[in-house]
Motif scaffolding. Sequence first.
Motif, short mmCIF file in Angstrom:
data_model
loop_
_atom_site.label_atom_id
_atom_site.label_comp_id
_atom_site.label_asym_id
_atom_site.label_seq_id
_atom_site.Cartn_x
_atom_site.Cartn_y
_atom_site.Cartn_z
N ALA A 41 38.26 43.33 36.03
CA ALA A 41 39.19 42.22 36.29
C ALA A 41 40.10 42.05 35.08
O ALA A 41 39.70 42.31 33.95
N THR A 42 41.32 41.62 35.33
CA THR A 42 42.26 41.30 34.25
C THR A 42 42.43 39.79 34.20
O THR A 42 42.73 39.16 35.22
N CYS A 43 42.23 39.21 33.02
CA CYS A 43 42.31 37.77 32.83
C CYS A 43 43.47 37.48 31.88
O CYS A 43 43.43 37.87 30.71
N THR A 44 44.50 36.82 32.40
CA THR A 44 45.70 36.57 31.62
C THR A 44 45.83 35.07 31.34
O THR A 44 45.83 34.26 32.25
N GLU A 51 44.78 33.35 34.79
CA GLU A 51 45.04 34.05 36.05
C GLU A 51 44.15 35.30 36.06
O GLU A 51 44.25 36.14 35.18
N GLU A 53 42.97 38.66 38.00
CA GLU A 53 43.37 39.65 39.01
C GLU A 53 42.31 40.72 39.10
O GLU A 53 41.81 41.19 38.08
N THR A 77 36.57 36.90 46.83
CA THR A 77 36.33 36.85 45.40
C THR A 77 35.83 35.47 45.03
O THR A 77 36.43 34.46 45.39
N ASP A 108 44.46 42.91 47.32
CA ASP A 108 43.86 42.55 46.03
C ASP A 108 43.79 41.02 45.92
O ASP A 108 44.38 40.31 46.72
N THR A 109 43.10 40.54 44.90
CA THR A 109 42.91 39.10 44.74
C THR A 109 43.47 38.63 43.41
O THR A 109 43.27 39.28 42.38
N THR A 110 44.15 37.48 43.44
CA THR A 110 44.57 36.78 42.24
C THR A 110 44.06 35.35 42.36
O THR A 110 44.29 34.69 43.37
N LYS A 112 43.50 31.58 40.12
CA LYS A 112 43.84 30.79 38.92
C LYS A 112 42.74 29.77 38.69
O LYS A 112 42.34 29.07 39.61
#
Length: 164
Positions: A41-44, A51, A53, A77, A108-110, A112
Amino acid sequence: MIGKLTTALALSTTTAALVFGAGTAAADITGVPGVALTGQATCTHKDDRIEIEIAAPIVYAQPGYRPGEHQQIRYRTVVYDAAQHTLASAGEWEKGKATDTKAAEMDDTTVKVLRNDPNAYQVVQQVEWLAPDGENPVASTDLAATGYLIKDGRTVLGTFEYCQ
């Protein structure tokens, strides 16, 4: 997108699940699931939110599922905050159809979530294989993200055990 992922492979049989790759790939398993892969997962960090992703899992039909027919698959998710011991988010179900040789195509899932200290978010993809009626699950598994790439805006901070 798949090339960017660190993948974990969960192969299930009637008696055991074999897990390859970093992180926990299979937690709860019911029924006889098909092959399922998940990734990082990418956490921004964006102001007071994070966020998250993660690519849709790569999921195939159950072994021996009606040869020549597609099996309906769904996943969602779920984000847990291990530091707060709470559920932070649960997404909508994404659906797709798969065979034992062709993976389901799903979005895909995003997600917040709030950025507060302390937090230690864990991302889990709940996958279900559905009966021919398309509604009732006949098998399921939970796939945990294999790692968390943390970014502050565009700056990569590294890969960590939790999304924080």
